[in-house]
Design a protein around this motif. Structure first.
Motif, PDB file in Angstrom:
ATOM      1  N   LEU A   1      -3.258  -4.044  -2.131  1.00 54.42           N
ATOM      2  CA  LEU A   1      -3.703  -2.793  -1.026  1.00 54.42           C
ATOM      3  C   LEU A   1      -3.910  -3.428   0.227  1.00 54.42           C
ATOM      4  CD1 LEU A   1      -4.286   0.334  -1.277  1.00 54.42           C
ATOM      5  CD2 LEU A   1      -6.284  -0.231  -1.489  1.00 54.42           C
TER       6      LEU A   1
ATOM      7  N   LEU B   1       2.468   1.789  -3.233  1.00 53.34           N
ATOM      8  CA  LEU B   1       1.711   2.345  -4.311  1.00 53.34           C
ATOM      9  C   LEU B   1       1.201   3.502  -4.236  1.00 53.34           C
ATOM     10  CD1 LEU B   1      -1.017   1.492  -6.205  1.00 53.34           C
ATOM     11  CD2 LEU B   1      -2.337   1.054  -4.446  1.00 53.34           C
ATOM     12  N   ARG B   2       0.949   4.048  -2.962  1.00 51.96           N
ATOM     13  CA  ARG B   2       0.833   5.765  -2.808  1.00 51.96           C
ATOM     14  C   ARG B   2       1.988   6.491  -3.272  1.00 51.96           C
ATOM     15  NH1 ARG B   2      -2.631   2.998   0.582  1.00 51.96           N
ATOM     16  NH2 ARG B   2      -4.585   3.994   0.857  1.00 51.96           N
TER      17      ARG B   2
ATOM     18  N   SER C   1       0.898  -1.126  -0.021  1.00 55.90           N
ATOM     19  CA  SER C   1      -0.025  -0.177  -0.092  1.00 55.90           C
ATOM     20  C   SER C   1       0.876   1.468  -0.064  1.00 55.90           C
ATOM     21  CB  SER C   1      -0.883   0.029   1.195  1.00 55.90           C
ATOM     22  OG  SER C   1      -1.638   1.171   1.411  1.00 55.90           O
TER      23      SER C   1
ATOM     24  N   ALA D   1      -0.333  -3.875  -7.281  1.00 61.02           N
ATOM     25  CA  ALA D   1      -0.108  -3.857  -6.036  1.00 61.02           C
ATOM     26  C   ALA D   1      -1.401  -4.596  -5.143  1.00 61.02           C
ATOM     27  CB  ALA D   1      -0.001  -2.384  -5.577  1.00 61.02           C
TER      28      ALA D   1
ATOM     29  N   ARG E   1       4.121   5.753  -5.776  1.00 60.13           N
ATOM     30  CA  ARG E   1       4.357   5.723  -7.193  1.00 60.13           C
ATOM     31  C   ARG E   1       3.033   6.562  -7.496  1.00 60.13           C
ATOM     32  NH1 ARG E   1       5.625  -0.489  -9.085  1.00 60.13           N
ATOM     33  NH2 ARG E   1       7.656  -0.878  -7.786  1.00 60.13           N
TER      34      ARG E   1
ATOM     35  N   THR F   1       1.949  -1.235 -12.784  1.00 62.38           N
ATOM     36  CA  THR F   1       1.834  -1.550 -11.419  1.00 62.38           C
ATOM     37  C   THR F   1       0.726  -2.397 -10.958  1.00 62.38           C
ATOM     38  OG1 THR F   1       3.432   0.437 -10.843  1.00 62.38           O
ATOM     39  CG2 THR F   1       2.233  -0.744  -9.010  1.00 62.38           C
TER      40      THR F   1
END
Length: 551
Positions: A469, A351-352, A348, A467, A354, A465
Protein backbone atom coordinates in the motif's frame (compact mmCIF):
# COMPACT_ATOMS: atom_id res chain seq x y z
CA UNK A 1 -48.16 -12.97 -63.55
CA UNK A 2 -50.99 -15.36 -62.72
CA UNK A 3 -53.86 -14.31 -60.47
CA UNK A 4 -53.46 -14.82 -56.75
CA UNK A 5 -56.53 -17.04 -56.48
CA UNK A 6 -54.81 -19.85 -58.30
CA UNK A 7 -53.89 -22.65 -55.88
CA UNK A 8 -50.43 -23.05 -57.39
CA UNK A 9 -47.85 -21.03 -59.29
CA UNK A 10 -47.08 -22.10 -62.80
CA UNK A 11 -43.68 -23.70 -63.24
CA UNK A 12 -42.89 -21.34 -66.11
CA UNK A 13 -43.42 -18.33 -63.84
CA UNK A 14 -41.11 -19.76 -61.22
CA UNK A 15 -38.48 -20.44 -63.86
CA UNK A 16 -38.77 -16.88 -65.11
CA UNK A 17 -38.43 -15.49 -61.59
CA UNK A 18 -35.47 -17.76 -60.93
CA UNK A 19 -33.79 -16.50 -64.11
CA UNK A 20 -34.15 -12.81 -63.25
CA UNK A 21 -32.72 -13.44 -59.76
CA UNK A 22 -29.83 -15.34 -61.32
CA UNK A 23 -29.24 -12.42 -63.72
CA UNK A 24 -28.66 -10.14 -60.74
CA UNK A 25 -25.44 -11.96 -59.95
CA UNK A 26 -24.03 -11.86 -63.48
CA UNK A 27 -24.03 -8.10 -64.02
CA UNK A 28 -20.49 -6.79 -64.47
CA UNK A 29 -20.89 -3.29 -63.02
CA UNK A 30 -23.03 -1.34 -60.60
CA UNK A 31 -24.91 0.34 -63.45
CA UNK A 32 -25.59 -3.03 -65.09
CA UNK A 33 -26.80 -4.42 -61.77
CA UNK A 34 -29.24 -1.54 -61.23
CA UNK A 35 -30.66 -1.90 -64.73
CA UNK A 36 -30.92 -5.67 -64.27
CA UNK A 37 -32.91 -5.10 -61.07
CA UNK A 38 -35.37 -2.87 -62.93
CA UNK A 39 -35.61 -5.25 -65.91
CA UNK A 40 -36.30 -8.18 -63.60
CA UNK A 41 -39.36 -6.47 -62.12
CA UNK A 42 -40.86 -6.09 -65.59
CA UNK A 43 -39.72 -9.43 -67.01
CA UNK A 44 -40.18 -11.69 -64.00
CA UNK A 45 -42.72 -10.13 -61.63
CA UNK A 46 -45.27 -8.88 -64.13
CA UNK A 47 -45.29 -5.10 -63.62
CA UNK A 48 -45.44 -2.67 -66.53
CA UNK A 49 -43.00 -0.17 -65.04
CA UNK A 50 -40.19 -0.32 -62.48
CA UNK A 51 -37.79 2.30 -61.10
CA UNK A 52 -34.74 1.74 -58.93
CA UNK A 53 -34.13 4.70 -56.60
CA UNK A 54 -30.63 4.52 -55.10
CA UNK A 55 -29.51 6.25 -51.90
CA UNK A 56 -26.66 8.68 -52.56
CA UNK A 57 -23.90 9.61 -50.14
CA UNK A 58 -25.80 12.76 -49.12
CA UNK A 59 -28.84 10.65 -48.19
CA UNK A 60 -31.13 11.69 -51.04
CA UNK A 61 -32.35 9.12 -53.57
CA UNK A 62 -31.65 9.28 -57.30
CA UNK A 63 -33.54 7.39 -60.02
CA UNK A 64 -30.70 5.11 -61.14
CA UNK A 65 -32.58 2.74 -63.49
CA UNK A 66 -35.98 2.57 -65.21
CA UNK A 67 -37.54 -0.32 -67.14
CA UNK A 68 -40.81 -0.87 -69.00
CA UNK A 69 -41.49 2.55 -70.54
CA UNK A 70 -39.11 4.63 -72.67
CA UNK A 71 -41.02 7.85 -72.02
CA UNK A 72 -40.89 7.30 -68.29
CA UNK A 73 -37.17 6.54 -68.50
CA UNK A 74 -36.40 9.80 -70.34
CA UNK A 75 -38.42 11.77 -67.79
CA UNK A 76 -37.31 10.07 -64.56
CA UNK A 77 -33.71 8.83 -65.02
CA UNK A 78 -31.23 10.86 -63.00
CA UNK A 79 -33.82 12.86 -61.08
CA UNK A 80 -33.41 13.19 -57.31
CA UNK A 81 -35.91 12.97 -54.47
CA UNK A 82 -35.11 14.19 -50.97
CA UNK A 83 -34.65 11.72 -48.15
CA UNK A 84 -37.32 13.55 -46.14
CA UNK A 85 -39.95 13.00 -48.85
CA UNK A 86 -39.01 9.35 -49.22
CA UNK A 87 -39.17 8.73 -45.49
CA UNK A 88 -42.60 10.30 -45.47
CA UNK A 89 -43.75 7.95 -48.20
CA UNK A 90 -42.34 4.89 -46.48
CA UNK A 91 -44.17 5.81 -43.27
CA UNK A 92 -47.59 6.04 -44.96
CA UNK A 93 -50.08 3.59 -46.34
CA UNK A 94 -50.31 -0.12 -45.70
CA UNK A 95 -47.34 -2.23 -44.58
CA UNK A 96 -47.13 -5.50 -46.53
CA UNK A 97 -44.13 -6.93 -44.71
CA UNK A 98 -41.28 -4.65 -45.81
CA UNK A 99 -43.36 -3.37 -48.74
CA UNK A 100 -45.31 -0.12 -48.52
CA UNK A 101 -48.57 0.28 -50.48
CA UNK A 102 -50.14 3.75 -50.66
CA UNK A 103 -53.64 3.53 -52.18
CA UNK A 104 -54.89 6.34 -54.40
CA UNK A 105 -57.18 7.47 -51.58
CA UNK A 106 -54.08 8.54 -49.58
CA UNK A 107 -51.61 9.28 -52.35
CA UNK A 108 -53.12 12.60 -53.37
CA UNK A 109 -51.25 14.37 -50.57
CA UNK A 110 -47.92 13.30 -52.15
CA UNK A 111 -48.57 14.93 -55.50
CA UNK A 112 -46.54 18.02 -54.73
CA UNK A 113 -43.49 16.44 -53.02
CA UNK A 114 -40.14 16.23 -54.82
CA UNK A 115 -40.03 12.46 -55.40
CA UNK A 116 -39.88 11.72 -59.16
CA UNK A 117 -42.99 9.79 -60.17
CA UNK A 118 -44.87 8.43 -63.18
CA UNK A 119 -48.36 7.08 -63.44
CA UNK A 120 -49.53 4.78 -66.21
CA UNK A 121 -52.84 5.88 -67.64
CA UNK A 122 -55.72 3.53 -67.14
CA UNK A 123 -59.42 3.30 -66.30
CA UNK A 124 -60.84 3.75 -62.85
CA UNK A 125 -61.07 0.44 -60.91
CA UNK A 126 -64.33 -1.43 -61.01
CA UNK A 127 -63.79 -3.76 -58.09
CA UNK A 128 -62.04 -3.70 -54.70
CA UNK A 129 -58.63 -5.23 -55.56
CA UNK A 130 -58.25 -3.66 -59.01
CA UNK A 131 -55.17 -1.45 -59.48
CA UNK A 132 -55.87 2.28 -59.59
CA UNK A 133 -53.65 4.46 -61.83
CA UNK A 134 -52.70 6.54 -58.77
CA UNK A 135 -51.85 3.58 -56.52
CA UNK A 136 -48.24 3.45 -55.34
CA UNK A 137 -46.23 0.39 -54.30
CA UNK A 138 -42.69 0.60 -52.95
CA UNK A 139 -40.19 -2.15 -52.08
CA UNK A 140 -37.40 -0.81 -49.83
CA UNK A 141 -34.00 -2.46 -50.17
CA UNK A 142 -32.02 -2.83 -46.95
CA UNK A 143 -28.46 -3.78 -46.17
CA UNK A 144 -27.95 -5.66 -42.92
CA UNK A 145 -25.72 -3.90 -40.36
CA UNK A 146 -25.61 -6.73 -37.81
CA UNK A 147 -26.75 -5.70 -34.35
CA UNK A 148 -27.09 -2.10 -35.48
CA UNK A 149 -30.13 -2.97 -37.59
CA UNK A 150 -30.65 -2.33 -41.29
CA UNK A 151 -29.49 0.45 -43.58
CA UNK A 152 -31.67 1.65 -46.48
CA UNK A 153 -29.74 1.46 -49.75
CA UNK A 154 -32.60 2.14 -52.15
CA UNK A 155 -36.27 1.73 -53.04
CA UNK A 156 -37.87 -0.14 -55.94
CA UNK A 157 -41.08 1.55 -57.12
CA UNK A 158 -43.47 -0.34 -59.41
CA UNK A 159 -46.55 0.63 -61.37
CA UNK A 160 -49.55 -1.27 -62.73
CA UNK A 161 -49.42 -5.07 -62.57
CA UNK A 162 -50.15 -6.59 -65.97
CA UNK A 163 -53.16 -8.46 -64.60
CA UNK A 164 -54.61 -5.15 -63.41
CA UNK A 165 -54.96 -6.31 -59.80
CA UNK A 166 -53.22 -5.36 -56.63
CA UNK A 167 -50.74 -8.14 -55.78
CA UNK A 168 -51.97 -10.75 -53.37
CA UNK A 169 -50.01 -12.59 -50.69
CA UNK A 170 -47.81 -14.53 -53.13
CA UNK A 171 -47.11 -11.49 -55.30
CA UNK A 172 -46.24 -9.39 -52.25
CA UNK A 173 -43.85 -12.02 -50.95
CA UNK A 174 -42.24 -12.44 -54.39
CA UNK A 175 -41.62 -8.68 -54.68
CA UNK A 176 -40.25 -8.49 -51.14
CA UNK A 177 -37.90 -11.44 -51.73
CA UNK A 178 -36.77 -9.93 -55.02
CA UNK A 179 -36.03 -6.62 -53.28
CA UNK A 180 -33.96 -8.48 -50.69
CA UNK A 181 -31.94 -10.26 -53.40
CA UNK A 182 -31.55 -6.98 -55.27
CA UNK A 183 -30.14 -5.32 -52.15
CA UNK A 184 -27.52 -8.06 -51.89
CA UNK A 185 -26.64 -7.76 -55.56
CA UNK A 186 -26.33 -3.94 -55.38
CA UNK A 187 -24.21 -4.15 -52.21
CA UNK A 188 -21.93 -6.69 -53.85
CA UNK A 189 -21.69 -4.56 -57.00
CA UNK A 190 -20.73 -1.55 -54.89
CA UNK A 191 -18.10 -3.59 -53.10
CA UNK A 192 -16.70 -4.74 -56.44
CA UNK A 193 -16.67 -1.17 -57.73
CA UNK A 194 -14.92 0.05 -54.58
CA UNK A 195 -12.40 -2.75 -54.86
CA UNK A 196 -11.73 -1.90 -58.49
CA UNK A 197 -11.13 1.74 -57.62
CA UNK A 198 -8.86 0.67 -54.78
CA UNK A 199 -6.96 -1.63 -57.11
CA UNK A 200 -6.41 1.27 -59.49
CA UNK A 201 -4.96 3.32 -56.65
CA UNK A 202 -2.79 0.39 -55.61
CA UNK A 203 -1.65 -0.05 -59.20
CA UNK A 204 -0.46 3.53 -59.32
CA UNK A 205 1.29 3.31 -55.97
CA UNK A 206 3.10 0.09 -56.88
CA UNK A 207 3.74 0.83 -60.55
CA UNK A 208 7.49 1.03 -60.10
CA UNK A 209 7.53 -2.26 -58.16
CA UNK A 210 5.58 -4.13 -60.83
CA UNK A 211 7.63 -2.71 -63.73
CA UNK A 212 9.83 -5.75 -63.45
CA UNK A 213 9.04 -9.17 -62.05
CA UNK A 214 12.63 -9.54 -61.09
CA UNK A 215 12.74 -6.32 -59.10
CA UNK A 216 9.60 -7.39 -57.25
CA UNK A 217 11.10 -10.81 -56.53
CA UNK A 218 14.23 -9.28 -55.09
CA UNK A 219 12.30 -6.73 -53.04
CA UNK A 220 10.15 -9.55 -51.67
CA UNK A 221 12.85 -12.11 -51.03
CA UNK A 222 15.42 -9.79 -49.49
CA UNK A 223 13.11 -7.57 -47.47
CA UNK A 224 14.41 -7.25 -43.89
CA UNK A 225 10.94 -7.95 -42.47
CA UNK A 226 8.54 -10.77 -43.19
CA UNK A 227 6.56 -10.85 -46.44
CA UNK A 228 3.91 -13.30 -47.63
CA UNK A 229 1.66 -13.72 -50.66
CA UNK A 230 -1.67 -15.48 -50.12
CA UNK A 231 -4.57 -16.44 -52.33
CA UNK A 232 -7.52 -14.08 -52.32
CA UNK A 233 -10.86 -15.75 -52.96
CA UNK A 234 -11.69 -19.23 -54.15
CA UNK A 235 -11.50 -22.52 -52.29
CA UNK A 236 -7.94 -21.84 -51.16
CA UNK A 237 -8.61 -18.34 -49.85
CA UNK A 238 -5.90 -17.23 -47.44
CA UNK A 239 -3.47 -20.07 -48.22
CA UNK A 240 0.15 -18.88 -48.20
CA UNK A 241 1.62 -19.19 -51.67
CA UNK A 242 4.97 -17.63 -51.02
CA UNK A 243 6.96 -16.45 -47.99
CA UNK A 244 10.33 -14.74 -47.80
CA UNK A 245 13.35 -15.76 -45.75
CA UNK A 246 12.72 -13.15 -43.06
CA UNK A 247 9.27 -14.55 -42.27
CA UNK A 248 10.54 -18.14 -42.30
CA UNK A 249 13.30 -17.22 -39.85
CA UNK A 250 10.88 -15.30 -37.65
CA UNK A 251 8.57 -18.31 -37.32
CA UNK A 252 11.28 -20.97 -37.50
CA UNK A 253 9.54 -22.76 -40.36
CA UNK A 254 10.89 -23.67 -43.83
CA UNK A 255 9.21 -22.14 -46.89
CA UNK A 256 7.98 -25.56 -48.03
CA UNK A 257 6.13 -26.05 -44.73
CA UNK A 258 4.69 -22.51 -44.77
CA UNK A 259 2.82 -23.29 -48.00
CA UNK A 260 0.61 -25.72 -46.06
CA UNK A 261 -0.76 -22.96 -43.85
CA UNK A 262 -2.77 -19.76 -43.84
CA UNK A 263 -2.37 -17.05 -41.22
CA UNK A 264 -5.57 -18.31 -39.55
CA UNK A 265 -3.78 -21.64 -38.94
CA UNK A 266 -0.85 -19.90 -37.26
CA UNK A 267 -2.55 -17.17 -35.24
CA UNK A 268 -2.94 -17.45 -31.47
CA UNK A 269 -6.47 -18.71 -30.58
CA UNK A 270 -7.16 -15.50 -28.63
CA UNK A 271 -6.28 -13.36 -31.69
CA UNK A 272 -8.36 -15.16 -34.34
CA UNK A 273 -11.10 -12.55 -34.01
CA UNK A 274 -8.59 -9.76 -34.62
CA UNK A 275 -7.38 -11.52 -37.77
CA UNK A 276 -10.92 -12.01 -39.11
CA UNK A 277 -11.79 -8.36 -38.46
CA UNK A 278 -8.79 -7.20 -40.45
CA UNK A 279 -9.86 -6.05 -43.89
CA UNK A 280 -8.07 -7.53 -46.86
CA UNK A 281 -7.00 -4.21 -48.35
CA UNK A 282 -5.06 -1.82 -46.19
CA UNK A 283 -5.90 -3.90 -43.15
CA UNK A 284 -3.66 -3.66 -40.09
CA UNK A 285 -3.58 -5.90 -37.04
CA UNK A 286 -1.32 -6.70 -34.13
CA UNK A 287 -1.49 -10.34 -33.11
CA UNK A 288 0.56 -13.40 -32.18
CA UNK A 289 1.79 -16.04 -34.62
CA UNK A 290 3.00 -19.50 -33.68
CA UNK A 291 6.64 -20.48 -34.06
CA UNK A 292 7.70 -24.01 -34.86
CA UNK A 293 8.78 -24.58 -31.25
CA UNK A 294 5.26 -23.82 -29.97
CA UNK A 295 6.01 -20.31 -28.71
CA UNK A 296 4.29 -17.19 -30.06
CA UNK A 297 5.73 -13.93 -31.36
CA UNK A 298 3.93 -10.59 -31.55
CA UNK A 299 3.76 -9.24 -35.10
CA UNK A 300 2.10 -6.40 -36.97
CA UNK A 301 0.29 -7.43 -40.17
CA UNK A 302 -0.36 -4.98 -42.99
CA UNK A 303 -2.27 -6.16 -46.07
CA UNK A 304 -2.44 -4.99 -49.69
CA UNK A 305 -4.43 -6.42 -52.59
CA UNK A 306 -2.50 -6.81 -55.86
CA UNK A 307 -3.39 -7.91 -59.38
CA UNK A 308 -1.47 -8.45 -62.57
CA UNK A 309 -1.49 -5.88 -65.38
CA UNK A 310 -4.21 -7.77 -67.27
CA UNK A 311 -6.54 -7.73 -64.24
CA UNK A 312 -5.83 -11.37 -63.68
CA UNK A 313 -5.97 -13.34 -60.42
CA UNK A 314 -5.74 -11.17 -57.34
CA UNK A 315 -3.50 -11.90 -54.37
CA UNK A 316 -3.00 -10.65 -50.85
CA UNK A 317 0.42 -9.20 -50.09
CA UNK A 318 1.07 -9.20 -46.35
CA UNK A 319 3.89 -7.36 -44.60
CA UNK A 320 4.81 -8.97 -41.27
CA UNK A 321 6.80 -6.89 -38.79
CA UNK A 322 8.27 -8.31 -35.59
CA UNK A 323 6.99 -6.14 -32.70
CA UNK A 324 7.91 -8.51 -29.88
CA UNK A 325 10.28 -6.00 -28.30
CA UNK A 326 7.74 -3.16 -28.44
CA UNK A 327 5.01 -5.35 -26.99
CA UNK A 328 7.33 -6.47 -24.21
CA UNK A 329 8.09 -2.82 -23.48
CA UNK A 330 4.37 -1.97 -23.45
CA UNK A 331 3.70 -4.81 -21.02
CA UNK A 332 6.56 -3.63 -18.84
CA UNK A 333 5.13 -0.11 -18.80
CA UNK A 334 1.69 -1.45 -17.90
CA UNK A 335 3.26 -3.57 -15.16
CA UNK A 336 5.16 -0.59 -13.79
CA UNK A 337 1.99 1.47 -13.69
CA UNK A 338 0.20 -1.16 -11.61
CA UNK A 339 3.04 -2.61 -9.51
CA UNK A 340 5.41 -1.35 -6.84
CA UNK A 341 8.86 -0.68 -8.33
CA UNK A 342 10.70 -1.89 -5.20
CA UNK A 343 8.92 -5.13 -4.30
CA UNK A 344 7.20 -5.99 -7.58
CA UNK A 345 3.88 -6.37 -5.75
CA UNK A 346 0.65 -4.77 -6.97
CA UNK A 347 0.62 -1.14 -5.90
CA UNK A 348 -2.06 0.93 -4.19
CA UNK A 349 -3.91 1.76 -7.42
CA UNK A 350 -3.95 -1.86 -8.57
CA UNK A 351 -5.10 -3.01 -5.12
CA UNK A 352 -8.03 -0.59 -5.18
CA UNK A 353 -8.88 -1.63 -8.74
CA UNK A 354 -9.00 -5.34 -7.84
CA UNK A 355 -11.01 -4.61 -4.73
CA UNK A 356 -13.48 -2.35 -6.55
CA UNK A 357 -14.00 -5.03 -9.21
CA UNK A 358 -15.51 -7.28 -6.52
CA UNK A 359 -17.88 -4.68 -5.06
CA UNK A 360 -21.11 -3.10 -6.19
CA UNK A 361 -23.15 -0.28 -4.68
CA UNK A 362 -25.96 -2.52 -3.44
CA UNK A 363 -25.37 -4.36 -0.17
CA UNK A 364 -26.59 -7.98 -0.21
CA UNK A 365 -29.46 -8.87 2.11
CA UNK A 366 -28.06 -11.04 4.92
CA UNK A 367 -29.21 -14.63 5.19
CA UNK A 368 -32.58 -14.78 6.94
CA UNK A 369 -33.27 -11.05 6.56
CA UNK A 370 -36.89 -10.16 5.90
CA UNK A 371 -38.08 -8.47 2.71
CA UNK A 372 -41.50 -7.97 1.12
CA UNK A 373 -40.98 -11.31 -0.61
CA UNK A 374 -39.96 -13.40 2.37
CA UNK A 375 -36.49 -14.08 3.72
CA UNK A 376 -33.22 -14.06 1.85
CA UNK A 377 -33.04 -17.79 2.48
CA UNK A 378 -36.05 -18.23 0.21
CA UNK A 379 -33.83 -17.13 -2.68
CA UNK A 380 -30.52 -18.52 -1.51
CA UNK A 381 -30.65 -21.44 -3.91
CA UNK A 382 -30.69 -19.00 -6.81
CA UNK A 383 -26.97 -18.46 -6.26
CA UNK A 384 -24.85 -15.37 -5.99
CA UNK A 385 -26.16 -14.09 -9.29
CA UNK A 386 -29.76 -14.88 -8.30
CA UNK A 387 -29.93 -17.43 -11.06
CA UNK A 388 -28.72 -14.96 -13.72
CA UNK A 389 -32.13 -13.25 -13.56
CA UNK A 390 -31.18 -10.57 -11.06
CA UNK A 391 -33.22 -9.72 -7.99
CA UNK A 392 -34.68 -6.42 -6.84
CA UNK A 393 -35.66 -6.65 -3.17
CA UNK A 394 -38.02 -3.69 -3.65
CA UNK A 395 -39.82 -5.17 -6.64
CA UNK A 396 -38.94 -8.87 -6.76
CA UNK A 397 -37.11 -10.90 -9.45
CA UNK A 398 -36.25 -9.09 -12.65
CA UNK A 399 -35.29 -10.56 -15.99
CA UNK A 400 -31.89 -8.90 -16.29
CA UNK A 401 -29.53 -10.71 -18.69
CA UNK A 402 -26.63 -8.58 -17.42
CA UNK A 403 -27.00 -9.48 -13.76
CA UNK A 404 -23.74 -11.42 -13.68
CA UNK A 405 -22.33 -9.84 -10.53
CA UNK A 406 -21.85 -12.18 -7.57
CA UNK A 407 -22.41 -10.30 -4.35
CA UNK A 408 -19.48 -10.19 -1.93
CA UNK A 409 -20.67 -10.86 1.62
CA UNK A 410 -18.90 -10.97 4.98
CA UNK A 411 -19.09 -13.65 7.68
CA UNK A 412 -21.18 -12.85 10.73
CA UNK A 413 -19.61 -10.84 13.54
CA UNK A 414 -18.46 -12.55 16.73
CA UNK A 415 -17.09 -15.97 17.43
CA UNK A 416 -19.99 -17.86 15.84
CA UNK A 417 -18.97 -19.53 12.58
CA UNK A 418 -22.01 -19.32 10.31
CA UNK A 419 -20.15 -21.07 7.47
CA UNK A 420 -20.05 -17.94 5.33
CA UNK A 421 -16.94 -17.48 3.21
CA UNK A 422 -15.99 -13.94 2.36
CA UNK A 423 -13.27 -11.67 0.99
CA UNK A 424 -10.81 -11.08 3.83
CA UNK A 425 -8.68 -7.93 3.78
CA UNK A 426 -5.60 -8.25 5.99
CA UNK A 427 -3.92 -4.91 6.65
CA UNK A 428 -0.28 -5.46 7.72
CA UNK A 429 1.90 -2.75 9.28
CA UNK A 430 5.53 -3.58 10.10
CA UNK A 431 6.61 -3.00 13.70
CA UNK A 432 10.08 -1.59 14.22
CA UNK A 433 10.73 -0.82 10.58
CA UNK A 434 11.28 2.90 11.13
CA UNK A 435 14.10 2.29 13.62
CA UNK A 436 15.85 -0.02 11.13
CA UNK A 437 15.50 2.60 8.42
CA UNK A 438 16.83 5.34 10.68
CA UNK A 439 19.62 3.24 12.10
CA UNK A 440 20.96 1.39 9.09
CA UNK A 441 19.77 3.53 6.20
CA UNK A 442 17.34 3.18 3.30
CA UNK A 443 19.37 0.47 1.61
CA UNK A 444 18.75 -1.87 4.55
CA UNK A 445 15.13 -0.73 4.81
CA UNK A 446 14.52 -1.48 1.13
CA UNK A 447 16.06 -4.93 1.50
CA UNK A 448 13.75 -5.62 4.46
CA UNK A 449 10.69 -4.57 2.46
CA UNK A 450 11.71 -6.79 -0.45
CA UNK A 451 12.17 -9.81 1.83
CA UNK A 452 8.88 -9.16 3.67
CA UNK A 453 7.10 -8.99 0.32
CA UNK A 454 8.63 -12.32 -0.67
CA UNK A 455 7.66 -13.98 2.60
CA UNK A 456 4.09 -12.70 2.44
CA UNK A 457 3.74 -13.97 -1.14
CA UNK A 458 4.84 -17.46 -0.14
CA UNK A 459 2.12 -17.68 2.53
CA UNK A 460 -0.89 -17.08 0.29
CA UNK A 461 -2.69 -19.16 -2.31
CA UNK A 462 -2.70 -18.73 -6.06
CA UNK A 463 -5.35 -16.13 -6.79
CA UNK A 464 -4.83 -14.19 -3.55
CA UNK A 465 -3.37 -10.70 -3.78
CA UNK A 466 -0.41 -9.36 -1.81
CA UNK A 467 0.00 -5.62 -2.39
CA UNK A 468 2.20 -2.89 -1.02
CA UNK A 469 0.00 0.00 0.00
CA UNK A 470 2.96 2.29 0.64
CA UNK A 471 5.83 2.68 3.10
CA UNK A 472 5.85 -0.36 5.39
CA UNK A 473 2.17 -1.17 4.89
CA UNK A 474 1.04 -4.27 3.04
CA UNK A 475 -2.43 -5.61 2.26
CA UNK A 476 -3.49 -9.18 1.53
CA UNK A 477 -6.77 -9.97 -0.27
CA UNK A 478 -7.84 -13.56 0.31
CA UNK A 479 -11.22 -14.70 -0.98
CA UNK A 480 -13.29 -17.63 0.21
CA UNK A 481 -12.24 -17.50 3.87
CA UNK A 482 -14.25 -17.78 7.06
CA UNK A 483 -13.31 -15.84 10.18
CA UNK A 484 -11.24 -18.72 11.59
CA UNK A 485 -9.47 -19.15 8.24
CA UNK A 486 -8.58 -15.45 8.17
CA UNK A 487 -7.25 -15.57 11.74
CA UNK A 488 -5.07 -18.57 10.86
CA UNK A 489 -3.75 -16.74 7.80
CA UNK A 490 -2.88 -13.69 9.92
CA UNK A 491 -0.89 -15.91 12.28
CA UNK A 492 0.99 -17.50 9.37
CA UNK A 493 1.79 -14.11 7.88
CA UNK A 494 3.05 -12.75 11.22
CA UNK A 495 5.17 -15.86 11.86
CA UNK A 496 6.65 -15.60 8.37
CA UNK A 497 7.72 -11.99 8.97
CA UNK A 498 9.26 -12.44 12.44
CA UNK A 499 12.42 -14.53 11.59
CA UNK A 500 15.61 -12.46 11.22
CA UNK A 501 16.41 -10.89 7.86
CA UNK A 502 20.06 -10.75 6.87
CA UNK A 503 21.25 -7.64 5.04
CA UNK A 504 24.96 -7.10 4.30
CA UNK A 505 25.96 -9.62 6.96
CA UNK A 506 23.70 -8.03 9.57
CA UNK A 507 20.57 -9.68 10.99
CA UNK A 508 17.58 -7.42 11.59
CA UNK A 509 14.04 -8.22 12.64
CA UNK A 510 10.66 -6.64 12.22
CA UNK A 511 7.32 -7.55 13.67
CA UNK A 512 3.86 -7.14 12.19
CA UNK A 513 0.50 -5.84 13.33
CA UNK A 514 -2.28 -7.29 11.23
CA UNK A 515 -5.89 -6.14 11.16
CA UNK A 516 -8.54 -8.28 9.51
CA UNK A 517 -11.34 -6.50 7.67
CA UNK A 518 -14.07 -7.89 5.45
CA UNK A 519 -15.27 -6.56 2.12
CA UNK A 520 -18.93 -6.66 1.20
CA UNK A 521 -21.05 -5.05 -1.47
CA UNK A 522 -22.31 -1.64 -0.49
CA UNK A 523 -18.81 -0.58 0.63
CA UNK A 524 -16.24 1.30 -1.40
CA UNK A 525 -12.63 0.14 -1.68
CA UNK A 526 -11.59 3.04 0.54
CA UNK A 527 -14.09 2.05 3.21
CA UNK A 528 -12.87 -1.55 3.15
CA UNK A 529 -9.22 -0.50 3.54
CA UNK A 530 -10.07 2.02 6.24
CA UNK A 531 -11.95 -0.66 8.19
CA UNK A 532 -8.99 -3.06 8.00
CA UNK A 533 -6.60 -0.25 8.91
CA UNK A 534 -8.62 0.59 12.03
CA UNK A 535 -8.64 -3.06 13.10
CA UNK A 536 -4.88 -3.17 12.58
CA UNK A 537 -4.37 -0.24 14.97
CA UNK A 538 -6.68 -1.87 17.53
CA UNK A 539 -4.58 -5.04 17.27
CA UNK A 540 -1.31 -3.03 17.49
CA UNK A 541 -2.42 -1.18 20.65
CA UNK A 542 -3.64 -4.39 22.27
CA UNK A 543 -0.15 -5.95 22.23
CA UNK A 544 2.56 -5.04 24.75
CA UNK A 545 5.16 -2.63 23.43
CA UNK A 546 7.96 -5.11 23.96
CA UNK A 547 6.28 -7.52 21.54
CA UNK A 548 6.32 -4.82 18.84
CA UNK A 549 10.06 -4.18 19.01
CA UNK A 550 12.39 -5.19 16.26
CA UNK A 551 15.89 -4.38 15.14
Amino acid sequence: METESEPYVRLATLRQLHQVVADLNTARSLADTLQTVANGIVAGLGYELACVNLVRQDGDLVVAAVAGNAAAESLLAGRVGSRTSWERRLSMGEAWGDLRFIPYTEGWILTDDDVPQWHTDGPEPRFADEWHPMDRLFAPMYQSKGREGRDLIGVISVDRPRNGRRPGAWGQEALQMYASQSAIAISNARLRANMQRALVRLEREQQALRASEESFRQAFEYAPSGMAIAELGGDQHGRLLRTNDALCRLLGRPASAMRRYSFSDLVHPEDIGTLLRTSAEGGRAELRLARRDGTYVWVSLRNSVVADAADGPRFLLTHVEDIEERKRHELQLAHRASHDSLTGLPNSAELRSRLSARLCNTPPVPAGAESDYGTYGDYADLGGEYGGLGYDFDHGPVNDPYAHHTHTIAPAEGDIDDGTKGLAVLFCDLDGFKSINDRFGHHTGDAVLIEVARRLSTCVRDGDTVARLGGDEFVVLADGLGRADAADLAVRLRNAIIPPIRVDGRAVRVGASIGIGWAHCGMTAEEVLQSADERMYIEKRSRPKVQRRAG
